[in-house]
Design an enzyme around this catalytic site. Structure first.
Site, PDB file in Angstrom:
ATOM      1  N   SER A   1       0.875  -1.141  -0.091  1.00  0.00           N
ATOM      2  CA  SER A   1      -0.069  -0.026  -0.110  1.00  0.00           C
ATOM      3  C   SER A   1       0.851   0.892   0.140  1.00  0.00           C
ATOM      4  O   SER A   1       2.167   1.635   0.587  1.00  0.00           O
ATOM      5  CB  SER A   1      -1.034  -0.393   0.729  1.00  0.00           C
ATOM      6  OG  SER A   1      -1.175   1.399   1.416  1.00  0.00           O
TER       7      SER A   1
ATOM      8  N   TYR B   1      -3.278   0.143   9.759  1.00  0.00           N
ATOM      9  CA  TYR B   1      -3.132  -0.090   8.547  1.00  0.00           C
ATOM     10  C   TYR B   1      -1.626  -0.114   8.252  1.00  0.00           C
ATOM     11  O   TYR B   1      -1.357  -1.069   7.593  1.00  0.00           O
ATOM     12  CB  TYR B   1      -4.373   0.332   7.669  1.00  0.00           C
ATOM     13  CG  TYR B   1      -4.328   0.176   6.201  1.00  0.00           C
ATOM     14  CD1 TYR B   1      -3.631   0.623   5.076  1.00  0.00           C
ATOM     15  CD2 TYR B   1      -5.224  -0.908   5.808  1.00  0.00           C
ATOM     16  CE1 TYR B   1      -3.939   0.387   4.156  1.00  0.00           C
ATOM     17  CE2 TYR B   1      -5.236  -1.173   4.706  1.00  0.00           C
ATOM     18  CZ  TYR B   1      -4.537  -0.336   3.382  1.00  0.00           C
ATOM     19  OH  TYR B   1      -4.786  -0.842   2.001  1.00  0.00           O
TER      20      TYR B   1
HETATM   21  P1  NAP Z   1     -12.350  -4.767  -0.833  1.00  0.00           P
HETATM   22  O1  NAP Z   1     -13.068  -4.393  -1.862  1.00  0.00           O
HETATM   23  O2  NAP Z   1     -12.642  -4.489   0.732  1.00  0.00           O
HETATM   24  O3  NAP Z   1     -11.775  -6.124  -0.711  1.00  0.00           O
HETATM   25  C1  NAP Z   1     -11.474  -7.555  -0.212  1.00  0.00           C
HETATM   26  C2  NAP Z   1     -11.745  -9.085  -0.017  1.00  0.00           C
HETATM   27  O4  NAP Z   1     -10.899  -9.193   1.603  1.00  0.00           O
HETATM   28  C3  NAP Z   1     -12.820  -9.117  -0.408  1.00  0.00           C
HETATM   29  O5  NAP Z   1     -13.215 -10.160  -0.868  1.00  0.00           O
HETATM   30  C4  NAP Z   1     -12.737  -9.564   1.662  1.00  0.00           C
HETATM   31  O6  NAP Z   1     -14.245 -10.492   2.299  1.00  0.00           O
HETATM   32  C5  NAP Z   1     -12.062 -10.227   1.838  1.00  0.00           C
HETATM   33  N1  NAP Z   1     -10.929 -10.754   3.201  1.00  0.00           N
HETATM   34  C6  NAP Z   1     -11.178  -9.741   4.089  1.00  0.00           C
HETATM   35  N2  NAP Z   1     -10.722 -10.162   4.990  1.00  0.00           N
HETATM   36  C7  NAP Z   1     -11.021 -11.421   5.415  1.00  0.00           C
HETATM   37  C8  NAP Z   1     -10.552 -12.488   5.891  1.00  0.00           C
HETATM   38  N3  NAP Z   1     -10.045 -12.036   6.819  1.00  0.00           N
HETATM   39  N4  NAP Z   1      -9.770 -13.812   4.562  1.00  0.00           N
HETATM   40  C9  NAP Z   1     -10.430 -13.852   4.013  1.00  0.00           C
HETATM   41  N5  NAP Z   1     -10.716 -12.747   3.250  1.00  0.00           N
HETATM   42  C10 NAP Z   1     -10.571 -11.849   3.524  1.00  0.00           C
HETATM   43  O7  NAP Z   1     -10.522  -4.368  -0.880  1.00  0.00           O
HETATM   44  P2  NAP Z   1      -9.859  -3.751  -2.040  1.00  0.00           P
HETATM   45  O8  NAP Z   1      -9.647  -2.660  -2.002  1.00  0.00           O
HETATM   46  O9  NAP Z   1     -10.090  -4.764  -3.021  1.00  0.00           O
HETATM   47  O10 NAP Z   1      -8.166  -4.588  -1.555  1.00  0.00           O
HETATM   48  C11 NAP Z   1      -6.981  -5.828  -1.750  1.00  0.00           C
HETATM   49  C12 NAP Z   1      -6.509  -5.462  -1.102  1.00  0.00           C
HETATM   50  O11 NAP Z   1      -5.588  -4.216  -1.558  1.00  0.00           O
HETATM   51  C13 NAP Z   1      -6.205  -5.496   0.671  1.00  0.00           C
HETATM   52  O12 NAP Z   1      -4.921  -5.826   1.430  1.00  0.00           O
HETATM   53  C14 NAP Z   1      -5.993  -3.677   0.581  1.00  0.00           C
HETATM   54  O13 NAP Z   1      -5.367  -2.933   1.809  1.00  0.00           O
HETATM   55  C15 NAP Z   1      -4.997  -3.247  -0.618  1.00  0.00           C
HETATM   56  N6  NAP Z   1      -5.197  -2.163  -1.165  1.00  0.00           N
HETATM   57  C16 NAP Z   1      -5.862  -1.463  -1.417  1.00  0.00           C
HETATM   58  C17 NAP Z   1      -6.000  -0.160  -2.489  1.00  0.00           C
HETATM   59  C18 NAP Z   1      -7.498   0.807  -2.844  1.00  0.00           C
HETATM   60  O14 NAP Z   1      -7.613   1.821  -2.661  1.00  0.00           O
HETATM   61  N7  NAP Z   1      -7.880  -0.171  -2.726  1.00  0.00           N
HETATM   62  C19 NAP Z   1      -4.722   0.430  -1.748  1.00  0.00           C
HETATM   63  C20 NAP Z   1      -3.777  -0.391  -1.976  1.00  0.00           C
HETATM   64  C21 NAP Z   1      -3.585  -1.908  -1.341  1.00  0.00           C
HETATM   65  P3  NAP Z   1     -15.579  -9.754   2.384  1.00  0.00           P
HETATM   66  O15 NAP Z   1     -15.819  -9.479   1.792  1.00  0.00           O
HETATM   67  O16 NAP Z   1     -16.382 -11.883   2.608  1.00  0.00           O
HETATM   68  O17 NAP Z   1     -14.772  -9.226   3.834  1.00  0.00           O
HETATM   69  C1  GCO Z   2      -6.922   4.967   2.787  1.00  0.00           C
HETATM   70  C2  GCO Z   2      -7.313   4.232   1.350  1.00  0.00           C
HETATM   71  C3  GCO Z   2      -5.833   3.568   1.816  1.00  0.00           C
HETATM   72  C4  GCO Z   2      -5.690   2.521   0.555  1.00  0.00           C
HETATM   73  C5  GCO Z   2      -4.472   2.333  -0.133  1.00  0.00           C
HETATM   74  C6  GCO Z   2      -3.188   3.619  -0.681  1.00  0.00           C
HETATM   75  O1  GCO Z   2      -7.945   4.929   3.926  1.00  0.00           O
HETATM   76  O2  GCO Z   2      -5.748   6.220   3.003  1.00  0.00           O
HETATM   77  O3  GCO Z   2      -8.174   3.118   2.539  1.00  0.00           O
HETATM   78  O4  GCO Z   2      -5.210   3.110   2.754  1.00  0.00           O
HETATM   79  O5  GCO Z   2      -6.015   1.423   0.906  1.00  0.00           O
HETATM   80  O6  GCO Z   2      -3.848   1.255   0.592  1.00  0.00           O
HETATM   81  O7  GCO Z   2      -2.235   2.682  -1.423  1.00  0.00           O
END
Ligand code: NAP
Ligand code: GCO
Length: 268
Positions: free
Chosen positions: A148, A161
């Site tokens: 992230s 986080y």
């Molecule tokens: P999301 O839309 O919230 O999806 C997260 C997924 O993880 C969901 O399918 C959720 O299932 C699953 N999950 C959560 N807890 C779990 C557990 N204990 N066991 C199994 N599955 C679990 O998140 P996203 O935005 O796609 O993010 C995916 C990854 O990218 C995360 O690691 C997040 O930190 C990272 N990330 C996101 C962003 C962003 O801007 N979106 C940026 C940087 C990094 P449920 O719905 O059942 O909870």
């Molecule tokens: C926040 C966002 C971020 C993104 C991502 C950025 O609240 O700042 O959720 O944490 O999820 O991790 O890289």
């Protein structure tokens, strides 16, 4: 297909993407399928696994879905054993499942802090530990941890986080250090701000019809002046899962549109 483009092929590979019913995991798994991999994914609820299988099917992708809480070591070990029996040894693992709690640190309970660390840091350890032995036996493996911006930067309300994602960066480097000798490459992808359900609250239109302040803030911090889409992670994810990245190890590939390089747009 000429030999060079083969280097990005995932033909014959089994890929496990955790938490991939939707969001970033879904986008990455879909790209892996298009690159030839057999897709395995898990989610915490059967209804989400079923929805995920149907969503993949709409893209013409057949997948293997499993219900598993990635924080539960026994359940993860059982899932990996079942995958190895039913599908095959996991060649590619993407530790994608993750949660966030946006609470000022002094108002966050220790239990809430632990919950975030459990999913975002302990679980990648648990799942990686479960798949590495078979990768060693097979002579190769790819582990990709979804880090992230918070692997490098802090901000208000995301202490747990940021601690987890900072730790995940170093877990990535340590798996590289400990298992690179077995031809296992462990790298990270550091997405910028991506349009998924996890960030939806940060993009909500305000009651007066204006954009969310954080939406405006993040666009000003991104050179392209926009949020990124999950599909924009697909190329980097295929690269890190393919033979093309066999000499890349312990690296966090930031796919952030330039946020980490940019001081931010001056307010007009
Ligand atoms: P999301 O839309 O919230 O999806 C997260 C997924 O993880 C969901 O399918 C959720 O299932 C699953 N999950 C959560 N807890 C779990 C557990 N204990 N066991 C199994 N599955 C679990 O998140 P996203 O935005 O796609 O993010 C995916 C990854 O990218 C995360 O690691 C997040 O930190 C990272 N990330 C996101 C962003 C962003 O801007 N979106 C940026 C940087 C990094 P449920 O719905 O059942 O909870
Ligand atoms: C926040 C966002 C971020 C993104 C991502 C950025 O609240 O700042 O959720 O944490 O999820 O991790 O890289």
């Amino acid at each position: 297909m000429d030999s060079f483009s083969n280097v990005f092929s995932l033909e014959g590979k089994v890929a496990l993407v955790t938490g991939a019913s939707y969001g970033i995991g879904f986008a990455i798994a879909s790209a892996y399928a298009k690159a030839g991999a057999t897709i395995v994914f898990n989610d915490i609820k059967q209804e989400l696994v079923d929805k995920g299988i149907a969503a993949y099917k709409e893209l013409g992708i057949d997948t293997h879905g499993y219900v598993c809480d990635v924080t539960d070591e026994a359940a993860v070990d059982a899932m990996v054993a079942q995958i190895e029996k039913e599908v095959g040894v996991i060649d590619i693992l993407v530790n994608n499942a993750g949660i966030i709690k946006r609470i000022p640190m002094t108002e966050m309970t220790a239990e809430q802090f632990r919950q975030v660390i459990d999913v975002d840091l302990n679980a990648p350890f648990i799942v990686s530990k479960a798949v590495i032995p078979s990768m060693i036996k097979k002579g190769h493996g790819k582990i990709i941890n979804i880090c992230s911006m918070m692997s490098e930067l802090g901000r208000e309300t995301v202490s747990a986080y940021a601690a987890a994602k900072g730790g995940l960066k170093m877990l990535t480097k340590n798996i590289c250090s400990e298992y690179g000798q077995y031809n296992i490459q462990c790298n990270g992808i550091g997405p910028g701000y991506i349009e998924t359900p996890q960030t939806a609250p940060l993009r909500e239109v305000q009651p007066d019809g204006s954009r969310h302040p954080f939406d405006q803030f993040i666009c000003a911090k991104t050179p392209a002046n926009r949020w990124l889409k999950p599909e924009e992670l697909q190329g980097p994810a295929v690269f890190l899962a393919s033979d093309a990245s066999d000499a890349v190890n312990g690296h966090i590939l930031y796919v952030d549109g330039g946020i980490l390089a940019y001081i931010g747009k001056q307010p007009q």
